[in-house]
Design a protein around this motif. Structure first.
Motif, PDB file in Angstrom:
ATOM      1  N   SER A   1       0.842  -1.189   0.000  1.00 36.80           N
ATOM      2  CA  SER A   1       0.000   0.000   0.000  1.00 36.80           C
ATOM      3  C   SER A   1       0.866   1.224   0.000  1.00 36.80           C
ATOM      4  CB  SER A   1      -0.909   0.000   1.232  1.00 36.80           C
ATOM      5  OG  SER A   1      -0.108   0.007   2.386  1.00 36.80           O
TER       6      SER A   1
ATOM      7  N   ILE B   1     -10.480  -6.315   1.787  1.00 36.92           N
ATOM      8  CA  ILE B   1     -10.035  -5.113   2.484  1.00 36.92           C
ATOM      9  C   ILE B   1      -9.102  -5.535   3.601  1.00 36.92           C
ATOM     10  CG2 ILE B   1     -10.808  -3.158   3.885  1.00 36.92           C
ATOM     11  CD1 ILE B   1     -13.354  -3.193   2.344  1.00 36.92           C
TER      12      ILE B   1
ATOM     13  N   VAL C   1     -11.313   4.959   5.400  1.00 34.89           N
ATOM     14  CA  VAL C   1     -12.549   4.202   5.192  1.00 34.89           C
ATOM     15  C   VAL C   1     -13.471   4.318   6.399  1.00 34.89           C
ATOM     16  CG1 VAL C   1     -13.494   1.918   4.723  1.00 34.89           C
ATOM     17  CG2 VAL C   1     -11.348   2.623   3.664  1.00 34.89           C
TER      18      VAL C   1
ATOM     19  N   SER D   1     -18.525   3.280   3.108  1.00 32.95           N
ATOM     20  CA  SER D   1     -17.140   2.826   3.035  1.00 32.95           C
ATOM     21  C   SER D   1     -16.960   1.806   1.930  1.00 32.95           C
ATOM     22  CB  SER D   1     -16.717   2.245   4.381  1.00 32.95           C
ATOM     23  OG  SER D   1     -17.530   1.145   4.726  1.00 32.95           O
ATOM     24  N   GLU D   2     -17.941   0.906   1.762  1.00 29.25           N
ATOM     25  CA  GLU D   2     -17.857  -0.067   0.680  1.00 29.25           C
ATOM     26  C   GLU D   2     -17.987   0.605  -0.676  1.00 29.25           C
ATOM     27  OE1 GLU D   2     -19.829  -3.757   3.229  1.00 29.25           O
ATOM     28  OE2 GLU D   2     -21.054  -2.526   1.903  1.00 29.25           O
TER      29      GLU D   2
ATOM     30  N   ARG E   1     -17.022   3.618  -1.320  1.00 32.94           N
ATOM     31  CA  ARG E   1     -15.743   4.296  -1.543  1.00 32.94           C
ATOM     32  C   ARG E   1     -14.712   3.331  -2.101  1.00 32.94           C
ATOM     33  NH1 ARG E   1     -14.825   9.451  -1.961  1.00 32.94           N
ATOM     34  NH2 ARG E   1     -16.154   9.802  -0.133  1.00 32.94           N
ATOM     35  N   TYR E   2     -14.687   2.129  -1.559  1.00 29.88           N
ATOM     36  CA  TYR E   2     -13.740   1.114  -2.023  1.00 29.88           C
ATOM     37  C   TYR E   2     -14.042   0.708  -3.464  1.00 29.88           C
ATOM     38  CZ  TYR E   2     -11.671  -3.505  -2.582  1.00 29.88           C
ATOM     39  OH  TYR E   2     -10.997  -4.580  -3.060  1.00 29.88           O
TER      40      TYR E   2
ATOM     41  N   ASP F   1     -13.164   3.456  -5.940  1.00 28.89           N
ATOM     42  CA  ASP F   1     -11.713   3.557  -6.137  1.00 28.89           C
ATOM     43  C   ASP F   1     -11.197   2.454  -7.047  1.00 28.89           C
ATOM     44  OD1 ASP F   1     -11.671   5.768  -4.545  1.00 28.89           O
ATOM     45  OD2 ASP F   1     -11.081   4.694  -2.720  1.00 28.89           O
ATOM     46  N   GLN F   2     -11.793   1.263  -6.934  1.00 27.56           N
ATOM     47  CA  GLN F   2     -11.355   0.146  -7.775  1.00 27.56           C
ATOM     48  C   GLN F   2     -11.859   0.265  -9.208  1.00 27.56           C
ATOM     49  OE1 GLN F   2      -9.206  -2.222  -6.856  1.00 27.56           O
ATOM     50  NE2 GLN F   2      -9.034  -1.208  -4.850  1.00 27.56           N
TER      51      GLN F   2
END
Length: 928
Positions: free
Chosen positions: A71, A129, A145, A250-251, A253-254, A257-258
């Motif tokens: 990361s 995650i 997150v 939060s999910e 957002r993930y 981003d992906q």
């Protein structure tokens, strides 16, 4: 050293995170009050971190290609660190696990035809995650997150702060009472009343804030905040678009981003039916480049839209397509082009749709939005949010006042508007209240600062408030009626001030407490006065109100031919249209009034007697000058009454006329003598009329009939009044009628009472110079009895309490007559001891679980109507609501105002908060 690295405080040895150390020192160690002390303490804190065995600050994420990549490091901005008070156990309003996916990865089902040629990326559609306990660096990378969970906390804090500001504003208003201490014009009582009223409002505001705090406190979970206490868990989020799941922020957002899930396979599954026609038969990876938001699911061999799948729900997506969201698109031959000239492909049609555009806008806003920590630390934004909450509370208070003003005017049958809106009762009532309510006063004065200068005081807003109140009253009415086992209808028609025939309908039922109630449900203009037309109107109203006609057991109307006709009346047509017998109960009040009316016309002398009463009323009330003479004579008698007409449609009109003359006979004769002798102020014709009426009164016959009819009419008026009771049942009405008939028969056969009556009238007439012996011998002779009298009164039908159980079962459609008979025998003694049917019904109601059939029988009995007195009372309300100044009122507004005016018990109990919430949702985009 990371900002999330844990260490021990050198003073209290408490384990805390680096970024929370300064806040910890400020709140827990007051001795650390200089920068030098803090720097020394911070050096010792860092030494304690270095002394611990800390895992490496890098973590590995499993990406879509199966390779592990470290990361990227992030810079720590001290100004953006979360305060320690927001990481304690009492700060998190939602568990951390709720913000991270906890479901295990779904196993991928690969197609047999493509499993051999599928790359490794297709076998791993599930992303992971990093665990929170992997290392301090992992905790730091997960902060972005998890910070989203703090937004809820900040919103609650802003709400509480906004209400506190509103509370402070109320406190400032209360402080104005201190300036009235030296005001001599304000009494001690008024000062205490106003102060107490203000404190009650202040107490309510404090209670609201406490309720918000308690509700937020209950949602706070018990979560350990140290890194060592966090359990190691593997959290998974499936990126496959076929997964149906509601994602949290939060999910989302993930996943954003992906990016879209776009696996590139060496060979995609083939649709055999499309290959046979030489058309595009499988997914093409080139479409990823042409349409960047397209996703592909190897599990379902379908294409999806990335932004519509994640951000579909919301404004503008009412016509959204499930194909691109949850079902998946498989028609590969129609992806970019459809059959037919000029037809675009399905992907082009979807991209140009309003639902996709709305989802795409929400996707862009979410993607460009900064981290929630910016919002947390943005003081200006928080202050603005608190101001909005304060303004919302004030606006809610104003809307409640406006609704209460409409409630008051509708309840009291008062008009809302005048010739000019500003002069209407609604506007003037609000301006009156604004003098004593600073919130309302500020609302009116600041109208120019609001969009479109809204005040919600226009005629449209008034109509909306009226409709809002009436809808809630009607909902309560219908809810109670639908819960009842049976119901009956009562209806009648009357002319309004606009000469329209208005038809009013009431529903009678037994409520959940076993008490009969009569509720007003409709008043509309009826265009057809035939039995069939009125029956259709009644059934249409019942269908509009969604009332089950199978529960209709009885109907009650007046004695008009079109209502009670045996062949073409409403009562017959209702039964024909429902294809079953619906019992018809004639209105007992109308029947009793009809009996009194016809009995008064049987004897000529009685008819002449009522003619004299009417002439007295007309003579005095047709002239203010003559009426003033009567007022002067009656002023000395507290029990004297002004003469009343005998031709009124009211059921007690004849009795009221007799009683008024009986109580004021001395004053009336004195006034007639004064008018007859006053040649200066009254003309010859007036004095002749006065002399003629005086001579008609000063007779033995008049005094005899006055005393006799007064005693007789008091009996009939009593039964007429009791027949108007709302909770009267059929058996009680029959018993009341039987007792009245028995009393009249006793009076007719009691010669002693008749002789006493003649002696009283003889004595009364002598006081006015009348010789009864001479007049009686000159005017009376033996007469034959009138032909209207019933020669065989014993053959009349009488209803008693003794009814066979089988007949009751047949009437109420109960199958087991023996069981009903046994239930009656079980409590026969207790029921017989009840004085009234209502008391027996109450006794049975409290034991309805033990004797259900008997309770059903009593419920059926209490539902049957006796009179339509409630309908007649509604016409009195109609004359107040739709008076001569409001003749253009339409039926819908009249029905709404009548509901509020008649059903005041329900109107007074309506909750203002529910009304405001419903009013807010009435129009799209309306905000308080």
């Amino acid at each position: 050293m990371s900002s999330s690295s844990p260490g021990k405080c050198p003073l209290c040895f408490k384990i805390i995170i680096t970024k929370n150390f300064k806040r910890h020192c400020t709140s827990c160690h007051s001795s650390v009050n200089t920068k030098e002390k803090f720097d020394k303490l911070f050096l010792k804190f860092k030494e304690s971190i270095n002394s611990h065995s800390i895992q490496p600050s890098t973590s590995k994420l499993i990406t879509t290609n199966g390779r592990s990549t470290p990361s990227p490091p992030r810079e720590t901005n001290p100004s953006l660190l979360i305060p320690s008070s927001q990481v304690t156990n009492n700060s998190l309003s939602t568990p951390i696990n709720e913000f991270l996916p906890s479901s295990p990865p779904s196993a991928e089902v690969s197609d047999s035809s493509s499993s051999k040629t599928t790359t490794s990326s297709s076998h791993e559609p599930t992303e992971r995650i990093p665990s929170l306990s992997s290392s301090p660096a992992v905790i730091k990378s997960a902060v972005d997150v998890l910070v989203d969970c703090f937004q809820t906390d900040i919103q609650i804090k802003n709400q509480i702060c906004g209400e506190i500001q509103y509370l402070l504003k109320q406190t400032q208003l209360i402080s104005t009472h201190t300036h009235t201490v030296s005001d001599e014009n304000i009494s001690m009582k008024n000062f205490l009343i106003e102060t107490r009223s203000s404190l009650v409002k202040l107490k309510q505001s404090i209670s609201d804030i406490m309720a918000v705090c308690d509700a937020a406190f209950e949602k706070i979970p018990s979560i350990s905040t140290t890194a060592d206490a966090l359990k190691s868990t593997e959290i998974f989020v499936s990126r496959d678009p076929s997964t149906t799941k509601v994602y949290n922020e939060s999910e989302l957002r993930y996943l954003v981003d992906q990016g879209p899930h776009q696996p590139k396979l060496s060979r995609y599954p083939v649709n055999e039916s499309l290959r046979k026609i030489n058309d595009t038969c499988h997914f093409v990876s080139r479409w990823y480049t042409d349409f960047p938001l397209v996703e592909y699911s190897p599990l379902t061999d379908s294409a999806y839209c990335f932004c519509c799948r994640l951000f579909g729900p919301g404004p503008g997506n009412e016509q959204s397509e499930d194909t691109w969201v949850s079902i998946g698109f498989k028609a590969w031959n129609k992806m970019k082009a459809s059959q037919g000239a000029g037809k675009k492909g399905k992907i082009y049609v979807h991209n140009s749709s309003a639902s996709h555009q709305s989802s795409f806008e929400r996707y862009k806003i979410f993607k460009q939005r900064k981290s929630n920590i910016d919002y947390i630390l943005d003081k200006n934004m928080q202050h603005h949010h608190q101001q909005q909450i304060q303004e919302k509370k004030s606006n809610e208070e104003v809307i409640k006042i406006l609704i209460d003003c409409a409630r008051f005017l509708a309840r009291q049958d008062l008009s809302f508007r005048g010739h000019e809106d500003d002069e209407g009762n609604f506007h003037q009532l609000i301006h009156l209240l604004s003098k004593y309510n600073p919130v309302l006063d500020q609302w009116i004065k600041n109208s120019n600062n609001r969009p479109y200068k809204v005040t919600y005081m226009s005629k449209d807003s008034q109509n909306e408030f009226i409709q809002l109140l009436s809808n809630h009253v009607q909902e309560k009415n219908l809810c109670d009626i639908r819960r009842a086992r049976y119901y009956s209808i009562m209806a009648d028609a009357s002319l309004d001030t606009n000469r329209q025939d208005m038809f009013s309908i009431f529903i009678r039922f037994v409520n959940e407490h076993g008490i009969p109630e009569e509720r007003f449900v409709s008043i509309k203009q009826v265009h057809f006065k035939t039995g069939d037309g009125i029956a259709n109107h009644i059934l249409e109203v019942l269908n509009e109100l969604e009332l089950d006609t199978t529960k209709l057991i009885a109907q009650s109307y007046d004695c008009a031919n079109n209502m009670s006709g045996e062949f073409n009346g409403v009562q017959t047509k209702i039964s024909e249209k429902l294809q079953r017998h619906v019992r018809y109960i004639p209105c007992s009040s109308h029947r009793s009034n009809t009996v009194v009316k016809h009995a008064s016309l049987v004897h000529l002398d009685i008819d002449c007697f009522f003619g004299i009463l009417q002439s007295i009323y007309v003579f005095f009330t047709s002239s203010t000058k003559r009426l003033s003479v009567l007022d002067d004579t009656t002023s000395s008698n507290l029990f004297s009454l002004i003469p009343k007409t005998t031709t009124s449609i009211r059921w007690n009109a004849k009795y009221a006329s007799i009683r008024s003359v009986y109580e004021s006979i001395d004053e009336i004769l004195r006034a007639l003598d004064m008018i007859t002798e006053d040649k200066l102020n009254f003309d010859l014709e007036t004095r002749q009329q006065s002399n003629s009426i005086n001579k008609n009164i000063r007779t033995f016959n008049f005094f005899t009939y006055l005393i006799f009819m007064k005693n007789l009419m008091s009996m009939t008026n009593s039964i007429t009044t009791q027949f108007q009771a709302e909770k009267l049942d059929l058996i009680s009405a029959a018993e009341l009628l039987a007792q009245t008939v028995k009393l009249l028969e006793t009076e007719r056969s009691n010669e002693i009472n008749l002789n006493n009556l003649i002696l009283i009238s003889e004595k009364k007439s002598k006081t006015y110079g009348v010789d009864p012996e001479i007049e009686f011998s000159r005017k009376h002779r033996i007469k034959k009895p009138p032909k209207r009298l019933d020669d065989n009164p014993q053959n009349g039908y009488q209803l008693t309490r003794e009814t066979d159980a089988e007949n009751i079962c047949q009437m109420i459609q109960i199958q087991d007559a023996d069981l009903l008979y046994n239930e009656v025998q079980l409590y026969k003694t207790e029921i017989c001891q009840c004085d009234t049917v209502a008391a027996a019904n109450s006794f049975v109601h409290y034991r309805k679980s033990l004797i259900p059939l008997l309770y059903q029988s009593y419920e059926y009995l209490m539902t049957i109507p006796v009179t339509v007195a409630s309908v007649e009372r509604s016409f009195s309300k109609m004359k107040l609501v739709k008076n001569r100044l409001r003749t253009k009122m339409n039926d819908e507004r009249l029905n709404s105002l009548m509901l509020c005016s008649i059903e005041t018990s329900i109107l007074d109990k309506l909750n203002n908060n529910e009304l405001v919430e419903k009013w807010t949702k009435n129009k799209t985009g309306r905000r308080i």
